[in-house]
Design a protein around this motif. Structure first.
Motif, PDB file in Angstrom:
ATOM      1  N   GLY A 115     -31.346 -53.277 -44.223  1.00  0.00           N
ATOM      2  CA  GLY A 115     -30.926 -51.882 -44.133  1.00  0.00           C
ATOM      3  C   GLY A 115     -32.067 -50.890 -44.198  1.00  0.00           C
ATOM      4  O   GLY A 115     -32.011 -49.831 -43.575  1.00  0.00           O
ATOM      5  N   GLU A 116     -33.137 -51.208 -44.907  1.00  0.00           N
ATOM      6  CA  GLU A 116     -34.267 -50.291 -45.015  1.00  0.00           C
ATOM      7  C   GLU A 116     -35.243 -50.424 -43.849  1.00  0.00           C
ATOM      8  O   GLU A 116     -36.193 -49.648 -43.739  1.00  0.00           O
ATOM      9  CB  GLU A 116     -35.025 -50.519 -46.331  1.00  0.00           C
ATOM     10  N   PHE A 117     -35.023 -51.389 -42.960  1.00  0.00           N
ATOM     11  CA  PHE A 117     -35.968 -51.640 -41.874  1.00  0.00           C
ATOM     12  C   PHE A 117     -35.483 -51.146 -40.512  1.00  0.00           C
ATOM     13  O   PHE A 117     -36.262 -50.604 -39.741  1.00  0.00           O
ATOM     14  CB  PHE A 117     -36.279 -53.140 -41.770  1.00  0.00           C
ATOM     15  N   TYR A 118     -34.226 -51.374 -40.178  1.00  0.00           N
ATOM     16  CA  TYR A 118     -33.712 -51.057 -38.843  1.00  0.00           C
ATOM     17  C   TYR A 118     -33.028 -49.700 -38.824  1.00  0.00           C
ATOM     18  O   TYR A 118     -32.456 -49.268 -39.822  1.00  0.00           O
ATOM     19  CB  TYR A 118     -32.714 -52.127 -38.387  1.00  0.00           C
ATOM     20  N   ASP A 119     -33.056 -49.058 -37.647  1.00  0.00           N
ATOM     21  CA  ASP A 119     -32.331 -47.814 -37.463  1.00  0.00           C
ATOM     22  C   ASP A 119     -30.908 -48.178 -37.042  1.00  0.00           C
ATOM     23  O   ASP A 119     -30.669 -48.595 -35.912  1.00  0.00           O
ATOM     24  CB  ASP A 119     -33.014 -46.953 -36.399  1.00  0.00           C
ATOM     25  N   PHE A 120     -29.973 -48.043 -37.957  1.00  0.00           N
ATOM     26  CA  PHE A 120     -28.583 -48.424 -37.714  1.00  0.00           C
ATOM     27  C   PHE A 120     -27.795 -47.328 -36.994  1.00  0.00           C
ATOM     28  O   PHE A 120     -26.647 -47.537 -36.650  1.00  0.00           O
ATOM     29  CB  PHE A 120     -27.886 -48.792 -39.034  1.00  0.00           C
ATOM     30  N   SER A 121     -28.414 -46.170 -36.739  1.00  0.00           N
ATOM     31  CA  SER A 121     -27.669 -45.084 -36.090  1.00  0.00           C
ATOM     32  C   SER A 121     -28.239 -44.666 -34.736  1.00  0.00           C
ATOM     33  O   SER A 121     -27.602 -43.905 -34.023  1.00  0.00           O
ATOM     34  CB  SER A 121     -27.610 -43.868 -37.016  1.00  0.00           C
ATOM     35  N   SER A 122     -29.391 -45.165 -34.357  1.00  0.00           N
ATOM     36  CA  SER A 122     -30.020 -44.732 -33.114  1.00  0.00           C
ATOM     37  C   SER A 122     -29.383 -45.363 -31.880  1.00  0.00           C
ATOM     38  O   SER A 122     -29.114 -46.561 -31.851  1.00  0.00           O
ATOM     39  CB  SER A 122     -31.512 -45.099 -33.126  1.00  0.00           C
ATOM     40  N   PRO A 123     -29.180 -44.571 -30.824  1.00  0.00           N
ATOM     41  CA  PRO A 123     -28.704 -45.130 -29.556  1.00  0.00           C
ATOM     42  C   PRO A 123     -29.846 -45.740 -28.730  1.00  0.00           C
ATOM     43  O   PRO A 123     -29.611 -46.302 -27.666  1.00  0.00           O
ATOM     44  CB  PRO A 123     -28.105 -43.907 -28.840  1.00  0.00           C
ATOM     45  N   ASP A 124     -31.078 -45.650 -29.229  1.00  0.00           N
ATOM     46  CA  ASP A 124     -32.260 -46.120 -28.501  1.00  0.00           C
ATOM     47  C   ASP A 124     -32.707 -47.527 -28.886  1.00  0.00           C
ATOM     48  O   ASP A 124     -33.757 -47.983 -28.435  1.00  0.00           O
ATOM     49  CB  ASP A 124     -33.438 -45.168 -28.758  1.00  0.00           C
ATOM     50  N   VAL A 125     -31.944 -48.216 -29.690  1.00  0.00           N
ATOM     51  CA  VAL A 125     -32.364 -49.520 -30.206  1.00  0.00           C
ATOM     52  C   VAL A 125     -32.307 -50.587 -29.115  1.00  0.00           C
ATOM     53  O   VAL A 125     -31.331 -50.677 -28.368  1.00  0.00           O
ATOM     54  CB  VAL A 125     -31.473 -49.918 -31.414  1.00  0.00           C
ATOM     55  N   ARG A 126     -33.365 -51.413 -29.027  1.00  0.00           N
ATOM     56  CA  ARG A 126     -33.417 -52.595 -28.160  1.00  0.00           C
ATOM     57  C   ARG A 126     -34.141 -53.671 -28.955  1.00  0.00           C
ATOM     58  O   ARG A 126     -35.321 -53.521 -29.292  1.00  0.00           O
ATOM     59  CB  ARG A 126     -34.165 -52.330 -26.849  1.00  0.00           C
ATOM     60  N   LEU A 127     -33.436 -54.756 -29.249  1.00  0.00           N
ATOM     61  CA  LEU A 127     -33.957 -55.803 -30.128  1.00  0.00           C
ATOM     62  C   LEU A 127     -33.789 -57.160 -29.452  1.00  0.00           C
ATOM     63  O   LEU A 127     -32.687 -57.515 -29.023  1.00  0.00           O
ATOM     64  CB  LEU A 127     -33.202 -55.776 -31.468  1.00  0.00           C
ATOM     65  N   TYR A 128     -34.875 -57.928 -29.381  1.00  0.00           N
ATOM     66  CA  TYR A 128     -34.873 -59.194 -28.648  1.00  0.00           C
ATOM     67  C   TYR A 128     -35.717 -60.232 -29.373  1.00  0.00           C
ATOM     68  O   TYR A 128     -36.806 -59.931 -29.873  1.00  0.00           O
ATOM     69  CB  TYR A 128     -35.439 -58.992 -27.239  1.00  0.00           C
ATOM     70  N   ASP A 129     -35.220 -61.456 -29.399  1.00  0.00           N
ATOM     71  CA  ASP A 129     -35.957 -62.582 -29.960  1.00  0.00           C
ATOM     72  C   ASP A 129     -35.628 -63.804 -29.126  1.00  0.00           C
ATOM     73  O   ASP A 129     -34.465 -64.205 -29.024  1.00  0.00           O
ATOM     74  CB  ASP A 129     -35.530 -62.801 -31.417  1.00  0.00           C
ATOM     75  N   ASP A 130     -36.640 -64.421 -28.515  1.00  0.00           N
ATOM     76  CA  ASP A 130     -36.360 -65.573 -27.653  1.00  0.00           C
ATOM     77  C   ASP A 130     -35.989 -66.831 -28.438  1.00  0.00           C
ATOM     78  O   ASP A 130     -35.635 -67.839 -27.851  1.00  0.00           O
ATOM     79  CB  ASP A 130     -37.488 -65.834 -26.652  1.00  0.00           C
ATOM     80  N   PHE A 131     -36.016 -66.759 -29.780  1.00  0.00           N
ATOM     81  CA  PHE A 131     -35.521 -67.880 -30.587  1.00  0.00           C
ATOM     82  C   PHE A 131     -33.992 -67.946 -30.531  1.00  0.00           C
ATOM     83  O   PHE A 131     -33.401 -68.975 -30.822  1.00  0.00           O
ATOM     84  CB  PHE A 131     -36.023 -67.758 -32.032  1.00  0.00           C
ATOM     85  N   ASP A 132     -33.359 -66.853 -30.141  1.00  0.00           N
ATOM     86  CA  ASP A 132     -31.918 -66.836 -29.898  1.00  0.00           C
ATOM     87  C   ASP A 132     -31.654 -67.698 -28.661  1.00  0.00           C
ATOM     88  O   ASP A 132     -32.144 -67.373 -27.573  1.00  0.00           O
ATOM     89  CB  ASP A 132     -31.445 -65.399 -29.654  1.00  0.00           C
ATOM     90  N   PRO A 133     -30.891 -68.787 -28.784  1.00  0.00           N
ATOM     91  CA  PRO A 133     -30.649 -69.663 -27.634  1.00  0.00           C
ATOM     92  C   PRO A 133     -30.054 -68.934 -26.428  1.00  0.00           C
ATOM     93  O   PRO A 133     -30.294 -69.325 -25.287  1.00  0.00           O
ATOM     94  CB  PRO A 133     -29.668 -70.705 -28.171  1.00  0.00           C
ATOM     95  N   GLU A 134     -29.307 -67.859 -26.663  1.00  0.00           N
ATOM     96  CA  GLU A 134     -28.714 -67.098 -25.566  1.00  0.00           C
ATOM     97  C   GLU A 134     -29.613 -65.965 -25.067  1.00  0.00           C
ATOM     98  O   GLU A 134     -29.287 -65.301 -24.094  1.00  0.00           O
ATOM     99  CB  GLU A 134     -27.347 -66.546 -25.989  1.00  0.00           C
ATOM    100  N   GLN A 135     -30.713 -65.734 -25.746  1.00  0.00           N
ATOM    101  CA  GLN A 135     -31.699 -64.702 -25.400  1.00  0.00           C
ATOM    102  C   GLN A 135     -31.042 -63.357 -25.082  1.00  0.00           C
ATOM    103  O   GLN A 135     -31.329 -62.708 -24.081  1.00  0.00           O
ATOM    104  CB  GLN A 135     -32.596 -65.194 -24.266  1.00  0.00           C
ATOM    105  N   ARG A 136     -30.195 -62.927 -26.003  1.00  0.00           N
ATOM    106  CA  ARG A 136     -29.497 -61.648 -25.871  1.00  0.00           C
ATOM    107  C   ARG A 136     -30.401 -60.484 -26.278  1.00  0.00           C
ATOM    108  O   ARG A 136     -31.285 -60.653 -27.122  1.00  0.00           O
ATOM    109  CB  ARG A 136     -28.245 -61.646 -26.747  1.00  0.00           C
TER     110      ARG A 136
END
Length: 155
Positions: free
Chosen positions: A34-55
């Motif tokens: 909660g202290e790290f991510y912006d939970f209210s911004s419409p500009d968020v784009r977060l990606y990690d290729d460790f996600d098998p679906e690469q969402r």
């Protein structure tokens, strides 16, 4: 602490927010990050290729939904910083890069990885918050991190 030092500290603490030990309480993304991510911004784009679906998540809540199921099943995850963080700070935006290694243990086995992570932080009234994340991971040979993480070698 100046902004560069603050972002470096945040990025370092962010890495270890992903730590898990056998018997930990269920992983709750918002409680942990909660202290790290912006939970209210419409500009968020977060990606990690460790996600098998690469969402690509467009909200912090959506990113948490990607990771909570796996981290709730996880036996353990142990990390060490290999390089960084390296930080560039502007007035309202900052970027940081860091390389970490991790041993992730699931009920069906263990994976060692080396990850390069890049975060973009935006200054908000609540403090610096992540609005962009890109992680690229490479799987390492099993047991290759035993000396780094001071854990017994996986066989």
């Amino acid at each position: 602490m100046n902004d560069e030092e603050l972002i470096a500290d945040l990025h370092g603490r962010w890495v270890f927010g992903w730590e898990r030990n056998d018997g930990d309480a269920l992983f709750d993304f918002r409680r942990t990050f909660g202290e790290f991510y912006d939970f209210s911004s419409p500009d968020v784009r977060l990606y990690d290729d460790f996600d098998p679906e690469q969402r690509v998540a467009t909200t912090a809540v959506g990113y948490g939904a990607i990771w909570e199921p796996a981290f709730q099943k996880m036996v353990s995850a142990h990390h060490a910083v290999d390089d960084g963080p390296h930080v560039v700070v502007g007035h309202d935006l900052a970027a940081s890069t860091l390389i970490f290694v991790a041993r992730v243990t699931m009920p069906d086995g263990t994976t060692d990885i080396r990850t390069t992570t890049s975060l973009v932080w935006r200054r908000t009234p609540e403090g610096w918050r992540i609005v962009r994340e890109h992680n690229s991971s490479k799987k390492l040979p099993a047991g290759s991190l035993a000396h780094v993480l001071r854990e017994p070698e996986v066989r």
